[in-house]
Design a protein around this motif. Structure first.
Motif, PDB file in Angstrom:
ATOM      1  N   ALA B 330      33.291  44.498  41.604  1.00 29.58           N
ATOM      2  CA  ALA B 330      33.267  45.489  40.695  1.00 29.58           C
ATOM      3  C   ALA B 330      31.972  46.262  41.384  1.00 29.58           C
ATOM      4  O   ALA B 330      32.140  47.690  41.846  1.00 29.58           O
ATOM      5  CB  ALA B 330      33.033  45.360  39.430  1.00 29.58           C
ATOM      6  N   ALA B 331      30.829  45.686  41.407  1.00 30.29           N
ATOM      7  CA  ALA B 331      29.576  46.630  41.813  1.00 30.29           C
ATOM      8  C   ALA B 331      29.851  47.024  43.370  1.00 30.29           C
ATOM      9  O   ALA B 331      29.431  48.287  43.736  1.00 30.29           O
ATOM     10  CB  ALA B 331      28.364  45.825  41.669  1.00 30.29           C
ATOM     11  N   GLU B 332      30.235  46.171  44.123  1.00 28.03           N
ATOM     12  CA  GLU B 332      30.364  46.695  45.560  1.00 28.03           C
ATOM     13  C   GLU B 332      31.671  47.710  45.643  1.00 28.03           C
ATOM     14  O   GLU B 332      31.378  48.521  46.572  1.00 28.03           O
ATOM     15  CB  GLU B 332      30.787  45.120  46.341  1.00 28.03           C
ATOM     16  CG  GLU B 332      29.786  44.510  46.598  1.00 28.03           C
ATOM     17  CD  GLU B 332      30.100  43.023  46.875  1.00 28.03           C
ATOM     18  OE1 GLU B 332      31.253  42.598  46.925  1.00 28.03           O
ATOM     19  OE2 GLU B 332      28.924  42.069  46.876  1.00 28.03           O
ATOM     20  N   VAL B 333      32.430  47.668  44.942  1.00 28.57           N
ATOM     21  CA  VAL B 333      33.614  48.727  44.953  1.00 28.57           C
ATOM     22  C   VAL B 333      33.042  49.978  44.586  1.00 28.57           C
ATOM     23  O   VAL B 333      33.287  50.984  45.263  1.00 28.57           O
ATOM     24  CB  VAL B 333      34.857  48.684  44.325  1.00 28.57           C
ATOM     25  CG1 VAL B 333      35.949  49.716  44.032  1.00 28.57           C
ATOM     26  CG2 VAL B 333      35.639  47.223  44.655  1.00 28.57           C
ATOM     27  N   ILE B 334      32.194  50.079  43.392  1.00 29.59           N
ATOM     28  CA  ILE B 334      31.496  51.183  43.189  1.00 29.59           C
ATOM     29  C   ILE B 334      30.675  51.695  44.407  1.00 29.59           C
ATOM     30  O   ILE B 334      30.506  52.867  44.471  1.00 29.59           O
ATOM     31  CB  ILE B 334      30.757  51.290  41.750  1.00 29.59           C
ATOM     32  CG1 ILE B 334      31.525  50.808  40.762  1.00 29.59           C
ATOM     33  CG2 ILE B 334      29.639  52.011  41.431  1.00 29.59           C
ATOM     34  CD1 ILE B 334      30.944  50.528  39.057  1.00 29.59           C
ATOM     35  N   ALA B 335      29.851  50.706  44.853  1.00 26.21           N
ATOM     36  CA  ALA B 335      29.100  51.255  45.991  1.00 26.21           C
ATOM     37  C   ALA B 335      29.792  51.478  47.213  1.00 26.21           C
ATOM     38  O   ALA B 335      29.147  51.754  48.367  1.00 26.21           O
ATOM     39  CB  ALA B 335      28.229  49.965  46.445  1.00 26.21           C
TER      40      ALA B 335
END
Lengths: 566, 472
Positions: B330-335
């Motif tokens: 999730a965090a990486e997709v947001i990034a």
């Protein structure tokens, strides 16, 4: 002394339990190498099993109706003393082949050189009038195959130990345009083949080694058979190690031609990091061939797949075979009886290129008729004379001449649009492609320098090219570099059609069946032989008015062929 | 009411939440982490995985000391100081949650304490001690977890607890009833038994830990049978009457005792439910299923593109390690990274004694999926190491797809099974086949050898067992 040789069923592909449908020899027959022994029928084709040895058939071990597989015994042959080198060579080969079958201690299980056999057999054969000359091991390399790089091997026609004549087909390659055979550069015995189906090769790649027998006796092998024997061995080893790495970045089948597809049940495996990489680039792992252990997909495989995809021409990427996938699948069998037949290789290839050209090029087709009454009379009057020279004088040879005259008058027709879409490349050569219908599909060989050749020469070359096309002997080079293409349906019928431009050409001339029509000459109707012409052109390069002028010009040339020499 | 804003707001600070927040911060985003409790770490660290493992360690040492008496070393009856045991457990929690707070600070992740609920598509209202605070965000990651399922017929009584209450370790009952023979119930039963309680387990299904294969659980069942007072399979509780002298429980089902039984403590451990219904997700437009789950795509995105959800709240298995893996995605997709959550498998472990673990497909699942599989099973009775520690009841079992001999699943029961299963998970992710595992040299004598041997058994080349029927 005489040796009994067993002839076995050679590698017949994956097929096993193949029906024997005919036995071509009987006991006592004297046969030479490559004589047919039996005929097999697989679900794909019938094939003749040739004799690997010369001699007298001593016994036949199969009969019609038997099912055979690779390695099964077919006949026993007695090689007579008087038989030539060839026979004894192959004799010893097959003896060894049989021992190689059970992977005996015979370390070198792929003999094939006369020297090795000599060595192995000891004195028994030392008195043999061996070699009028020596023999040497020659690498077999891929000849000039046009611009094509990384061409896929779709068939390996020979194996170690096979005797081949010069120009015999060694492997079959498939380019974007057609399949072609790589002929043997020498006559001799195949020592090793280092390519396999699916490999990619380019010009200069070594595909194997061959033992070539020299006529000259200067390096006679009698003195040092050992050295001779070990030499090819060493070479064999290196040839395994130095197997030519395919130059293409991406190993699997070119997606442009035939998307790489896993057979059902094939498991794709990619580790989590590889899956992530594939996701990042949107690479469909089912289309990536794994080079890792047990066909695992490695990061490198994904990378080269991506590179390969990026290097593909955009046009094919977003057109071509992709389109039909969007269409719903229809079960036709609910409407009545159906039969499924897969497209031939050439059909599959041309479907992609035709689709691409159709999508890429804004086509316009200009229809016109040319009065060829005089031309036809002249051709008929010359027919017999030509025949005496061995030339079949066809209208097409004249039409090519006329077309060249028109190309000279309208240079934009002899051009290609550069990839940037902003530059026109005008050609100073006059090569005409001629669409040839073969049982496997459409191919377009190119006749070069039409402007410099006589009508007779053109007619002869046309005949040769058509034959080559039907025999699947065309090379990629034979199909490249056209100025413009002619597609003639005149022999069949029709009044007009809309041919698809054969990119990178900018125009194609379609010819329909000529017809005698009443033509108004100002006073009355005259019967004239009219040739219907359909000129499709790339509207990005050629304007409608120019195209109309072109066909008018061409009609004029055809109406009086003498104009072409003006 | 003060306002806060962050590029990424994470709702919930369990393993999913804090990892999402930390990963997002590491990727250069400013992050706010909302947690209703004073300490970070969620259920896992505060009232779940971690405290239970601290207590299970205590239980293990007690049990092992007792086992040693049979080997000539008698430590005598242990003297238990329940307060100190509790302190040890609390110390473990404190150390870990304190560590988290420090790591959050180090990453400049702002933590906001309070109960967060959505008030709009880009807005969460956090309530703490009656004070409300608005937090706005560009992206949100919902990591609000799950809660214990309550049995409606249980009366309000101090002696009736859920897993959180059991971990508080108020005292050691004489007779304890564990409702639910799943992982949580059995782990707590293991703790309380070691501390001296007489345990009865009641389970509606016909096996404990119903998700695992029967043969695996059988080993556990056999091992605990003599140690527990009663294991009531295919039985349920219908009524609990709280009296002064005890809790009177009425059972129904195959093994139900005729009369109500008296217990001093009841642990209700019949499962957990997602908290999707507690956060006003609808105000942000996020869809919540009837059961309280929030559906996401493989990038952990909910139906609202800038709102993500991870962990227990998005579905089974409700395991911390699944949440952690999802949190990074999730965090990486947001990034802006094109990452996806697509593991082949997620391991499950019951930290019972003996431990039970499995990964990949169970036999049940393989059969359901119609996979033609083969089994390689190595009994620990043939393991020198297992015999040496006097725990030979276990076994290691690997499942292989017969088509290509690739490992598709594995289950281990025995001491340390939870640690041993990791290798099988790696083997599945890396696409190992039986030969790969069999040819990987394992140290001797270890329990991990049993993984190699199981692969060899499948291949028919194991020489650590009596001669096998020839396979090839």
């Amino acid at each position: 002394m005489a040796n009994l040789t067993e002839v076995k069923v050679p590698d017949i592909g994956d097929a096993s339990g193949v029906d024997v449908i005919e036995v071509l020899v009987s006991v006592g027959d004297e046969i030479s190498v490559d004589d047919g022994l039996i005929v097999l029928e697989t679900d794909k084709a019938t094939m003749e099993v040739p004799a690997s040895d010369a001699g007298v058939v001593k016994s036949i071990e199969v009969k019609v109706g038997d099912k055979v597989s690779e390695g099964d015994l077919i006949v026993k042959i007695e090689a007579s003393e008087s038989s030539n080198d060839d026979a004894s060579d192959s004799d010893s080969e097959s003896t060894e082949d049989s021992s190689a079958d059970d992977s005996s201690e015979n370390g070198d299980s792929q003999p094939s050189s006369a020297e090795e056999s000599t060595e192995d057999k000891g004195e028994q054969k030392s008195s043999k009038p061996k070699s009028s000359g020596g023999s040497r091991s020659e690498p077999i390399t891929i000849p000039d195959i046009g611009d094509s790089e990384g061409v896929e091997v779709i068939e390996v026609s020979v194996k170690a130990g096979d005797e081949v004549e010069q120009d015999d087909s060694l492997i079959v390659l498939e380019t974007e345009k057609a399949t072609m055979e790589v002929p043997s550069p020498f006559a001799g015995t195949v020592e090793s083949m280092s390519v396999k189906v699916g490999d990619k090769v380019s010009q200069g790649d070594q595909i194997g080694t061959m033992k070539v027998t020299d006529d000259a006796g200067d390096d006679s092998s009698e003195d040092d058979p050992k050295e001779q024997a070990s030499e090819p061995k060493a070479e064999k080893e290196t040839s395994v190690k130095d197997q030519p790495m395919p130059k293409s970045e991406y190993k699997p089948a070119p997606v442009t031609v035939e998307p790489f597809e896993r057979s059902e049940g094939d498991v794709i495996h990619a580790s989590p990091a590889v899956r992530r990489l594939a996701r990042e680039f949107g690479a469909d792992l089912s289309k990536v061939k794994g080079s890792g252990r047990k066909n695992r997909i490695m990061k490198e495989d994904v990378q080269s797949y991506i590179k390969f995809e990026l290097s593909r021409p955009k046009a094919t990427a977003n057109s071509g075979a992709g389109a039909p996938a969007d269409l719903p699948e229809i079960d036709f069998s609910k409407f009545g009886e159906i039969e499924e037949k897969s497209l031939s290789r050439i059909q599959k290839i041309s479907s992609v290129t035709l689709q691409r050209n159709w999508n890429l090029i804004p086509h316009v087709t200009q229809h016109d008729e040319a009065d060829i009454t005089e031309l036809d009379e002249f051709r008929k009057s010359m027919k017999e004379e030509a025949a005496k020279e061995g030339v079949r004088l066809t209208p097409l040879a004249f039409i090519m001449k006329a077309l060249v005259a028109s190309l000279k008058a309208f240079p934009t027709f002899n051009s290609s649009l550069a990839a940037d879409g902003e530059t026109l490349i005008l050609k100073k050569y006059f090569n005409i492609g001629v669409a040839v219908d073969t049982p496997d599909g459409l191919v377009v060989p190119v006749i070069r320098d039409v402007d410099k050749k006589s009508v007779y020469e053109l007619a002869t070359e046309l005949g040769e090219m058509s034959e080559k096309a039907r025999d699947k002997k065309l090379t990629a080079k034979d199909m490249q570099g056209s100025s413009m293409t002619i597609s003639s349906l005149g022999g069949i019928g029709g009044t007009s059609f809309t041919p698809i431009v054969n990119w990178p050409d900018v125009a194609i001339l379609g010819l329909s069946r000529n017809q005698v029509k009443p033509v108004w000459n100002g006073k009355d109707f005259e019967p004239r032989m009219m040739l219907p012409m359909s000129l499709s052109y790339d509207h990005r390069v050629i304007d409608g008015a120019v195209a109309a002028r072109f066909t008018v010009h061409l009609s004029k040339m055809l109406a009086d062929i003498r104009r072409t020499i003006l | 009411m003060s306002n806060l804003h962050a590029q990424v707001v994470v709702l919930g600070s369990g393993p999913g939440g804090y990892n999402a927040a930390f990963r997002a911060a590491d990727l250069g985003m400013d992050v706010i982490l909302i947690e209703k409790y004073a300490s970070l770490g969620g259920v896992c660290l505060n009232v779940g995985c971690i405290p239970s493992k601290a207590l299970l360690h205590t239980a293990k040492v007690i049990d092992e000391a007792e086992e040693m008496s049979a080997h000539g070393v008698d430590f005598g009856k242990p003297k238990l100081d329940i307060d100190k045991i509790r302190d040890y457990k609390d110390g473990v929690i404190k150390q870990l949650t304190g560590g988290l707070a420090g790591m959050a600070k180090g990453r400049k992740v702002k933590t906001v304490q309070g109960y967060g609920k959505f008030t709009g598509a880009n807005e969460i209202e956090v309530e703490h001690d009656g004070k409300k605070q608005k937090v706005t965000f560009d992206h949100a990651i919902i990591a609000a977890g799950s809660r214990v399922v309550d049995l409606p017929f249980l009366p309000e009584d101090d002696r009736i607890v859920d897993s959180t209450g059991a971990l508080e370790l108020r005292d050691i009952p004489k007779h304890m009833l564990v409702i639910g023979g799943g992982i949580i119930g059995l782990e707590m039963a293991t703790v309380y038994r070691a501390l001296g309680a007489k345990i009865t387990v009641v389970e509606m299904a016909d096996q404990l830990i119903p998700a695992a294969d029967k043969d695996v659980v059988k080993v556990l069942e056999k091992f605990i049978k003599g140690k527990y007072e009663n294991i009531l399979m295919e039985t349920s509780v219908t009524k609990v009457e709280a009296k002064k002298d005890g809790l009177y429980v009425t059972f129904e089902g195959k093994n139900a005792p005729e009369k109500p039984q008296k217990f001093d403590m009841i642990l209700s451990a019949v499962g957990r439910r997602p908290n999707g219904d507690l956060i006003d997700a609808d105000k942000a437009g996020v869809e919540v299923t009837e059961r309280g789950f929030i559906n996401t795509d493989k990038q952990m995105r909910t139906n609202v593109p800038h709102i993500y959800a991870i962990g227990d709240i998005v579905g089974q298995p409700m395991l911390a390690h699944k949440a952690t893996a999802e949190s990074h995605v999730a965090a990486e997709v947001i990034a802006g990274k094109k990452h996806y959550f697509d593991p082949l498998t997620i391991p499950s472990v019951a930290y019972t004694d003996p431990e039970v673990s499995w990964v990949g497909l169970t036999e049940k699942e393989a059969k359901e999926q119609g996979i033609d599989y083969g089994v390689g099973k190595f009994p620990w009775a043939a393991s020198g190491r297992a015999i040496g520690v006097d725990r030979k009841e276990g076994f290691t079992k690997l499942l292989f797809d017969k088509k290509n001999n690739r490992v598709i699943g594995g289950a281990i029961v025995g001491v340390n099974a939870g640690e041993l299963i990791a290798e099988v998970g790696l083997a599945i992710e890396m696409g190992c086949d039986a030969e790969d595992i069999g040819l990987t040299i394992h140290a001797h004598p270890t329990l991990s050898e049993s993984v190699t041997f199981a692969a060899e058994v499948y291949e028919g080349v194991c020489t650590d067992l009596p001669p096998q029927r020839k396979k090839k």
